[in-house]
Design a protein around this motif. Sequence first.
Motif, mmCIF file in Angstrom:
data_model
loop_
_atom_site.group_PDB
_atom_site.id
_atom_site.type_symbol
_atom_site.label_atom_id
_atom_site.label_comp_id
_atom_site.label_asym_id
_atom_site.label_seq_id
_atom_site.Cartn_x
_atom_site.Cartn_y
_atom_site.Cartn_z
ATOM 1 N N GLN A 103 25.793 31.244 -39.855
ATOM 2 C CA GLN A 103 26.324 32.262 -38.936
ATOM 3 C C GLN A 103 25.684 33.627 -39.222
ATOM 4 O O GLN A 103 25.509 33.984 -40.389
ATOM 5 C CB GLN A 103 27.846 32.402 -39.131
ATOM 6 C CG GLN A 103 28.619 31.113 -38.952
ATOM 7 C CD GLN A 103 28.534 30.601 -37.524
ATOM 8 O OE1 GLN A 103 28.729 31.349 -36.580
ATOM 9 N NE2 GLN A 103 28.221 29.322 -37.365
ATOM 10 N N THR A 309 30.787 29.210 -41.807
ATOM 11 C CA THR A 309 31.981 28.891 -41.031
ATOM 12 C C THR A 309 32.083 29.839 -39.833
ATOM 13 O O THR A 309 31.682 31.001 -39.923
ATOM 14 C CB THR A 309 33.266 28.999 -41.885
ATOM 15 O OG1 THR A 309 34.390 28.765 -41.054
ATOM 16 C CG2 THR A 309 33.423 30.362 -42.543
ATOM 17 N N SER A 310 32.625 29.311 -38.736
ATOM 18 C CA SER A 310 32.805 30.184 -37.564
ATOM 19 C C SER A 310 34.293 30.494 -37.352
ATOM 20 O O SER A 310 34.666 31.092 -36.355
ATOM 21 C CB SER A 310 32.218 29.496 -36.320
ATOM 22 O OG SER A 310 32.746 28.198 -36.206
ATOM 23 N N ASP A 311 35.105 30.090 -38.304
ATOM 24 C CA ASP A 311 36.550 30.325 -38.232
ATOM 25 C C ASP A 311 36.835 31.829 -38.424
ATOM 26 O O ASP A 311 36.458 32.411 -39.443
ATOM 27 C CB ASP A 311 37.213 29.490 -39.338
ATOM 28 C CG ASP A 311 38.722 29.589 -39.329
ATOM 29 O OD1 ASP A 311 39.362 28.542 -39.458
ATOM 30 O OD2 ASP A 311 39.272 30.714 -39.201
ATOM 31 N N ASN A 312 37.518 32.433 -37.438
ATOM 32 C CA ASN A 312 37.755 33.875 -37.488
ATOM 33 C C ASN A 312 38.599 34.303 -38.681
ATOM 34 O O ASN A 312 38.345 35.336 -39.297
ATOM 35 C CB ASN A 312 38.438 34.343 -36.197
ATOM 36 C CG ASN A 312 37.450 34.369 -35.053
ATOM 37 O OD1 ASN A 312 36.240 34.487 -35.272
ATOM 38 N ND2 ASN A 312 37.958 34.222 -33.835
ATOM 39 N N HIS A 315 36.522 34.299 -41.619
ATOM 40 C CA HIS A 315 35.595 35.443 -41.572
ATOM 41 C C HIS A 315 36.251 36.691 -42.145
ATOM 42 O O HIS A 315 35.626 37.437 -42.891
ATOM 43 C CB HIS A 315 35.156 35.690 -40.125
ATOM 44 C CG HIS A 315 33.790 35.159 -39.850
ATOM 45 N ND1 HIS A 315 32.717 35.954 -39.594
ATOM 46 C CD2 HIS A 315 33.317 33.885 -39.843
ATOM 47 C CE1 HIS A 315 31.645 35.198 -39.421
ATOM 48 N NE2 HIS A 315 32.000 33.940 -39.552
#
Lengths: 433, 301
Positions: A103, A309-312, A315
């Motif tokens: 990411q 990871t693209s999990d907010n 993040h």
Amino acid sequence: MRKGFYVIVLSMVLMLVFAAFALAKTEVVLWHMEQPPHRVEQFQRTIDAFNKANPDISVRQVVLDWMEAYTKVMAAIAARQQPDLMFTIPDFTTAVKSSGAVQPVDDIFSYLGERYDFIDAAVEPYNYDGHLWAVPAYGMVHMLWYRKDIFKETGLDPATPPKSWEDLLNYAKKIAEAKNIYGIGVPASKHMYTDQAIYTFMITNKAEDLFDEEGNLIFNNPRTVETYAFYKKLYELSPPDASSWTWAEPQLAFNTGKMAVAIEKGQFLLPFEKESGVSGENLGCAIVPIPEDGQRGSIYYSNGIMVLTSDNKKHEAIKKFLDYLFNPEVNGEWLAGMEPGLFLPVTTNTLQSESFWSHPVISQYRSHVELMIEQSKYGKLFGFTKGRVNPNIGRISGQNILAQVVQKVCLEGVDPAKAVEWGQEEMLKALRK
Amino acid sequence: MFKKWNPKSSNAIFGLLLIAPLLVWLLVTIGYPLFLCVKLSFLNVEFIGEKGVFVGLKNYINVVLDASLWHAFRKSLFWVIGNVALQTILGFFAALILNLKIRSVSFMRTWIVLPWILPTVVLAIMWRWMLSGTFGVINYLLEKLGVISQPINYLGSINEAMPALIFINSWRWFPFITVLLLAALQSVPQQEYEAAAVDGANSLQSFFYVTLPNLKPVMTVLGILGPLLTFNVFDVVWLLTQGGPSRATYTVPVLIYERGFKAFALSEAATISVIAFVFLAMFVVVYLLLTKMSVSEYARE
């Protein structure tokens, strides 16, 4: 009556489930490749302190070997079980990025950038394709390490280490003749260490660019050939097993006094006194010798942290963790505690931190560390020069083609011009795939 | 070569049922990965997880035209012959010694398996340091004994690296051969030795006319297992030399690993794996034909 009872039980279960979700910690899994036990322990101390201060987040470290890092992360990505954070180096990032799981960290970096002043050279190799792909964590640079006690015994002035390529060769010869030990040690193994050692000499001989402005491969040039020819002379004065060296052997050969000079990063500081049995004053550190018409320089690269990871929610947790990690005092303690002298700060804030400079080993060898930091300003990394990044550089470094050319020249006795020509062909083959 | 099989017999059905779990397990753990590997060799996948597109025989053409493949096969051939020969000799002598009725033989039988049970990474580190040109105890001893005048660079020299690796791998695996041969030796009927003695055979004749013929079935099976297992050895080579120096120990498994995980050409790596698989399968068929043994005889041995 019975119906009402079920409603109450169901409501309570739902409340418990919601409460559990609300109170659940955000877990951040971090993979890194710093295997020595003292580095893992320092990592854990830093993580524990962060977890304690942030009860809603749980950072967990997983330690890997660099040799298995690529296969493991790619398999994990394919199985959607990748870590949330992973330590990396620039060429490794280009390889993992192809999976699509890496990411961009622009938002995290802009947040950190407002609080900490990152050194440009550390950030640059991760900045391409319109995004930043990793947050730099620490830098490493090659230096010339020499044994002052052996210099003295040989009649060489310990205050004047070799400055030119010619000096380096003459010093090594003189030491070998006078002391019956190896005057220098340069590796010729098919290993990243050899890639780095030859590239350091290529930089000093102005042969640092593997690609021109248009992206064409320009490895095969007279300066590269000249560098390999010189390297062969150094190899001939090196210990016999230098052709199979990894990281541990040269350090032991140097510290035990079997060789007097090494070109390496700063991991010599911590074990020097213990392994050599002499005072730390006998450890000399200088910039890498420069040939006539050459330039000051060394290989320098920053290890970075990729986000996978693209999990907010994760993040946000990662942002908090990195903010904590780059806090100058935390950062200084972390870097010096992991391996004093090897891991150099990448923010000017940490460079002014008390915790970094007060570490016993750093303070003992303060001038050496300052010289390393100064030298890193002249640092370069193959495939990442001229402000361009070749996305396929990982294929060249992955196969250790620079080191393979060293083996052709030093072990097979192939003419340097022919060997470099072969290296260019191999690189082209790797890039064509 | 294969016995006739009647699928209608109740015994056959019962037998099939008994081996069904194992068959399913083999299909899942070997059959499916093999199918994926073959499929991968017809695609252009570079990295793990990529889907890739069909490229027909392109990978096969590229790989066959690449000199690296033939270099790796030559090295593998040398590696297999060296290992099989040395392991057989060492294993044979060790088995004969352990079969003697001497004191401390049970102690020796226990401890001989030590190299075999050592984790590969431990033995790699151990040999790496023992063979070091700067600190190695082997060079030190040889110099002290006056055998050599200067240290030998065993793992870092183009000429010595392969023999050194063969020695280390043989040292690791010969106990396995020893155990198999010892078991065979212990099953030689005592009456045959007694009959030979009555016929006036000396110990050498007993060995050649009684011991060796009794060992033949096991040796024949080892003749197929040894090359197959040795050909596929990757860990020892990778941990000690990574195929170097200058590709002096660049065997086929090293080439496959490097193509797949260092050069990021997964489909090419799969292609080389398929070629190696076909090569090994051909070796097995030729070996079975030459030794005129059936598959079931092998299984029994």
